[in-house]
Design an enzyme around this catalytic site. Structure first.
Site, short mmCIF file in Angstrom:
data_model
loop_
_atom_site.label_atom_id
_atom_site.label_comp_id
_atom_site.label_asym_id
_atom_site.label_seq_id
_atom_site.Cartn_x
_atom_site.Cartn_y
_atom_site.Cartn_z
N SER A 1 -16.98 -2.78 -8.97
CA SER A 1 -17.98 -1.98 -8.27
C SER A 1 -19.31 -2.06 -8.99
N ALA A 2 -20.38 -1.90 -8.22
CA ALA A 2 -21.72 -1.82 -8.81
C ALA A 2 -21.85 -0.62 -9.73
N TYR B 1 -18.74 -4.84 -5.87
CA TYR B 1 -19.26 -4.50 -4.54
C TYR B 1 -20.42 -3.54 -4.66
N ARG C 1 -30.06 2.08 -1.70
CA ARG C 1 -28.80 1.39 -1.98
C ARG C 1 -28.75 0.06 -1.23
N ASN D 1 -22.65 -1.34 -1.55
CA ASN D 1 -22.19 -0.23 -0.70
C ASN D 1 -21.66 -0.72 0.64
N LYS E 1 -13.01 1.11 -13.61
CA LYS E 1 -13.47 -0.23 -13.20
C LYS E 1 -13.94 -1.02 -14.42
N ASP F 1 4.04 1.80 -4.20
CA ASP F 1 2.97 2.09 -5.16
C ASP F 1 2.89 0.94 -6.16
N ASP G 1 0.88 -1.19 0.00
CA ASP G 1 0.00 0.00 0.00
C ASP G 1 0.91 1.24 0.00
N ASN G 2 0.52 2.26 -0.74
CA ASN G 2 1.33 3.49 -0.74
C ASN G 2 0.86 4.48 0.33
N LEU G 3 -0.17 4.10 1.09
CA LEU G 3 -0.71 4.89 2.21
C LEU G 3 -1.31 6.23 1.75
N TYR H 1 -13.90 7.40 -12.62
CA TYR H 1 -13.71 6.28 -11.67
C TYR H 1 -14.41 5.02 -12.21
P1 NAD Z 1 -9.52 2.65 0.53
O1 NAD Z 1 -9.15 3.94 -0.09
O2 NAD Z 1 -9.81 2.61 1.99
O3 NAD Z 1 -8.40 1.55 0.20
C1 NAD Z 1 -7.62 1.58 -0.96
C2 NAD Z 1 -6.16 1.49 -0.53
O4 NAD Z 1 -5.33 1.50 -1.69
C3 NAD Z 1 -5.72 2.66 0.34
O5 NAD Z 1 -5.10 2.15 1.51
C4 NAD Z 1 -4.71 3.43 -0.52
O6 NAD Z 1 -3.69 4.01 0.26
C5 NAD Z 1 -4.21 2.34 -1.45
N1 NAD Z 1 -3.75 2.78 -2.77
C6 NAD Z 1 -4.36 3.57 -3.67
N2 NAD Z 1 -3.65 3.68 -4.78
C7 NAD Z 1 -2.52 2.94 -4.61
C8 NAD Z 1 -1.39 2.63 -5.40
N3 NAD Z 1 -1.25 3.14 -6.63
N4 NAD Z 1 -0.43 1.83 -4.89
C9 NAD Z 1 -0.55 1.31 -3.64
N5 NAD Z 1 -1.59 1.55 -2.83
C10 NAD Z 1 -2.58 2.35 -3.32
O7 NAD Z 1 -10.77 2.10 -0.31
P2 NAD Z 1 -11.72 0.85 -0.03
O8 NAD Z 1 -13.07 1.38 0.29
O9 NAD Z 1 -11.08 -0.11 0.87
O10 NAD Z 1 -11.79 0.27 -1.50
C11 NAD Z 1 -10.95 -0.76 -1.97
C12 NAD Z 1 -11.26 -1.05 -3.43
O11 NAD Z 1 -12.64 -1.35 -3.57
C13 NAD Z 1 -10.99 0.13 -4.37
O12 NAD Z 1 -10.44 -0.38 -5.56
C14 NAD Z 1 -12.36 0.70 -4.60
O13 NAD Z 1 -12.46 1.36 -5.85
C15 NAD Z 1 -13.24 -0.54 -4.56
N6 NAD Z 1 -14.64 -0.26 -4.21
C16 NAD Z 1 -14.90 0.42 -3.04
C17 NAD Z 1 -16.25 0.72 -2.74
C18 NAD Z 1 -16.58 1.49 -1.49
O14 NAD Z 1 -17.69 2.05 -1.43
N7 NAD Z 1 -15.73 1.55 -0.47
C19 NAD Z 1 -17.29 0.32 -3.59
C20 NAD Z 1 -16.95 -0.38 -4.74
C21 NAD Z 1 -15.63 -0.67 -5.05
N1 UFG Z 2 -26.29 10.63 -0.03
C1 UFG Z 2 -26.88 11.70 0.62
N2 UFG Z 2 -26.07 12.56 1.27
C2 UFG Z 2 -24.71 12.44 1.34
C3 UFG Z 2 -24.12 11.33 0.67
C4 UFG Z 2 -24.94 10.46 -0.01
O1 UFG Z 2 -28.10 11.86 0.58
O2 UFG Z 2 -24.05 13.27 1.95
C5 UFG Z 2 -27.14 9.65 -0.72
C6 UFG Z 2 -26.85 9.47 -2.21
O3 UFG Z 2 -27.60 10.39 -2.96
C7 UFG Z 2 -27.25 8.01 -2.43
C8 UFG Z 2 -26.94 7.33 -1.11
O4 UFG Z 2 -26.88 8.39 -0.13
O5 UFG Z 2 -28.65 7.92 -2.65
C9 UFG Z 2 -25.61 6.59 -1.10
O6 UFG Z 2 -24.57 7.48 -1.54
P1 UFG Z 2 -23.03 7.10 -1.39
O7 UFG Z 2 -22.25 8.27 -1.89
O8 UFG Z 2 -22.75 6.61 -0.02
O9 UFG Z 2 -22.86 5.84 -2.35
P2 UFG Z 2 -23.13 5.67 -3.91
O10 UFG Z 2 -24.12 4.56 -4.07
O11 UFG Z 2 -23.43 6.94 -4.57
O12 UFG Z 2 -21.69 5.23 -4.43
C10 UFG Z 2 -20.95 4.21 -3.78
C11 UFG Z 2 -19.45 4.46 -3.99
C12 UFG Z 2 -19.10 4.27 -5.43
C13 UFG Z 2 -19.57 2.93 -5.90
C14 UFG Z 2 -21.02 2.76 -5.63
C15 UFG Z 2 -21.47 1.38 -6.01
O13 UFG Z 2 -19.10 5.77 -3.60
O14 UFG Z 2 -17.71 4.32 -5.57
O15 UFG Z 2 -21.30 2.96 -4.26
O16 UFG Z 2 -20.68 0.44 -5.35
F1 UFG Z 2 -19.33 2.85 -7.21
#
Ligand code: NAD
Ligand code: UFG
Length: 332
Positions: free
Chosen positions: A124-125, A176, A230, A178, A152, A58, A31-33, A148
């Site tokens: 992601s969905a 995934y 969601r 939410n 994906k 990275d 992880d690059n943190l 973004y």
């Molecule tokens: P997160 O940001 O908490 O974790 C991602 C990690 O990757 C972080 O620790 C970051 O430091 C590291 N990172 C980013 N770019 C890097 C690089 N180039 N090299 C090394 N490390 C790197 O996010 P998360 O919520 O744990 O999500 C993980 C994965 O799941 C992501 O690919 C994200 O797009 C995907 N995803 C997340 C959600 C969500 O809602 N959390 C939904 C759908 C998909």
């Molecule tokens: N929402 C609010 N207020 C806020 C934030 C969100 O009303 O401050 C609402 C949004 O309109 C939506 C719901 O809450 O109806 C969920 O919103 P999120 O931003 O939490 O999540 P999304 O479904 O929009 O998107 C998330 C991730 C995306 C991913 C997607 C599907 O952010 O990266 O889920 O996995 F692609």
């Protein structure tokens, strides 16, 4: 198995590392943190009594990845590393394409050279785009409305092509829904820096008084209470899905896209009320305009995950709110 977890100090990665260690696997993190802290390693150790091997690097750094593969015999990779904020991706698309695409290209090339051809990928969905209607099934056409989502979608295609060209590859694309909540211990979870983009961390920050009021983005959607619906999934259930996907990748080659969700939809206001119940704290909110690019309802058809992985989500919204709140209380 020896599993390389890219992005393993992040939100979903850290919960998956815990389960890998608990299941007897060896987890190596890179992880690059850029969006997590090295302190997460202490949380993981406190939960499972073992600190995973950690490389701060990275995924675009070829030499660093080669070093990891030469120092460890990696059997499979779970690839979480990437940038994930939809709004930010519209503002800085190049960074998103470079990080998410280049990071994956370099990783795939290093894996191939090392003879490691099993990958579980964080999709992601969002790849269901704006044209499909929930529940989303894996065979629906994909789409994307922001850089973004494009990364994906493109990476799903690239990984599919790689596996089609070389029958030794095994790729599981996990879509995934939410993910929210935290580990029940409260030792790891999600607490983004700055103002959260996502609903759950926003609600949690209003609850602890860090933010004054939640903006609910629209109450005129064609949903039961007019607010967006969601499919929230407990991060522990999601992490467990990765272990099942690894088992699947061990036994099969080729590519499969699989939804990880609960198949249940929850509205913004339902989540607000569930959080109030779990925390005992009233959440101030106001209704504002819709957020551009949001869809009314997004939830999964989960039959494929049940059939191929033997996996289904166990936790409900109550547990997600309880565990997310428990984690938040420890952050104060
Ligand atoms: P997160 O940001 O908490 O974790 C991602 C990690 O990757 C972080 O620790 C970051 O430091 C590291 N990172 C980013 N770019 C890097 C690089 N180039 N090299 C090394 N490390 C790197 O996010 P998360 O919520 O744990 O999500 C993980 C994965 O799941 C992501 O690919 C994200 O797009 C995907 N995803 C997340 C959600 C969500 O809602 N959390 C939904 C759908 C998909
Ligand atoms: N929402 C609010 N207020 C806020 C934030 C969100 O009303 O401050 C609402 C949004 O309109 C939506 C719901 O809450 O109806 C969920 O919103 P999120 O931003 O939490 O999540 P999304 O479904 O929009 O998107 C998330 C991730 C995306 C991913 C997607 C599907 O952010 O990266 O889920 O996995 F692609």
């Amino acid at each position: 198995m020896n599993v390389l977890v890219t992005g393993g100090t992040g939100f979903i990665g850290s919960h998956t590392v815990v389960q890998l260690i608990e299941a007897g696997h060896t987890a190596v993190i890179v992880d690059n943190l850029c969006n997590s802290s090295v302190k997460v390693l202490d949380g993981i150790e406190a939960i499972c009594g073992k600190k995973p091997l950690f490389y701060k690097a990275d995924t675009r750094d070829r030499a660093a990845l080669q070093k990891i593969f030469s120092e460890n015999k990696i059997d499979a990779v779970i690839h979480f590393a990437g940038l994930k904020a939809v709004g930010e991706s519209v503002k800085i698309p190049l960074e998103y394409y470079h990080n998410n695409l280049t990071g994956t290209f370099v990783l795939l090339e290093v894996m191939k050279d090392a003879g490691c051809k099993k990958m579980v990928f964080s999709s992601s969905a969002t790849v269901y785009g704006m044209e499909n209607e929930a529940p989303f099934r894996e065979d629906m056409p994909t789409g994307a409305t922001n850089p973004y989502g494009q990364t994906k979608r493109m990476l799903e295609q690239i990984l599919t092509d790689v596996a089609a060209a070389d029958p030794e590859w095994s790729v599981v694309l996990l879509r995934y829904f939410n993910p929210i909540g935290a580990h029940p211990s409260g030792l790891i979870g999600e607490n983004p820096n700055g103002i959260p983009n996502n609903l759950f961390p926003y609600i949690a920050q209003v609850a602890v008084g860090k933010l004054p009021c939640l903006s609910v983005y629209g109450n005129d959607y064609p949903t039961p209470d007019g607010t967006g619906v969601r499919d929230y999934i407990h991060v522990v259930d999601l992490a467990n899905g990765h272990l099942k996907a690894l088992e699947y990748a061990e036994k099969h080659t080729g590519t499969e896209a699989i939804n990880l969700g609960t198949s249940r939809g929850t509205s913004v206001l339902e989540l607000v009320h569930a959080f109030e119940k779990a925390s005992g704290v009233p959440i101030r909110y106001r209704i504002v305009d819709r957020r551009p690019g949001d869809i009314a309802a997004c939830f999964a058809d989960t039959e494929k995950a049940k059939k191929l992985l033997g996996w289904k989500a166990e936790f409900g919204i109550e547990e997600m709110c309880r565990d997310g709140w428990n984690y938040m209380l420890r952050q104060k």
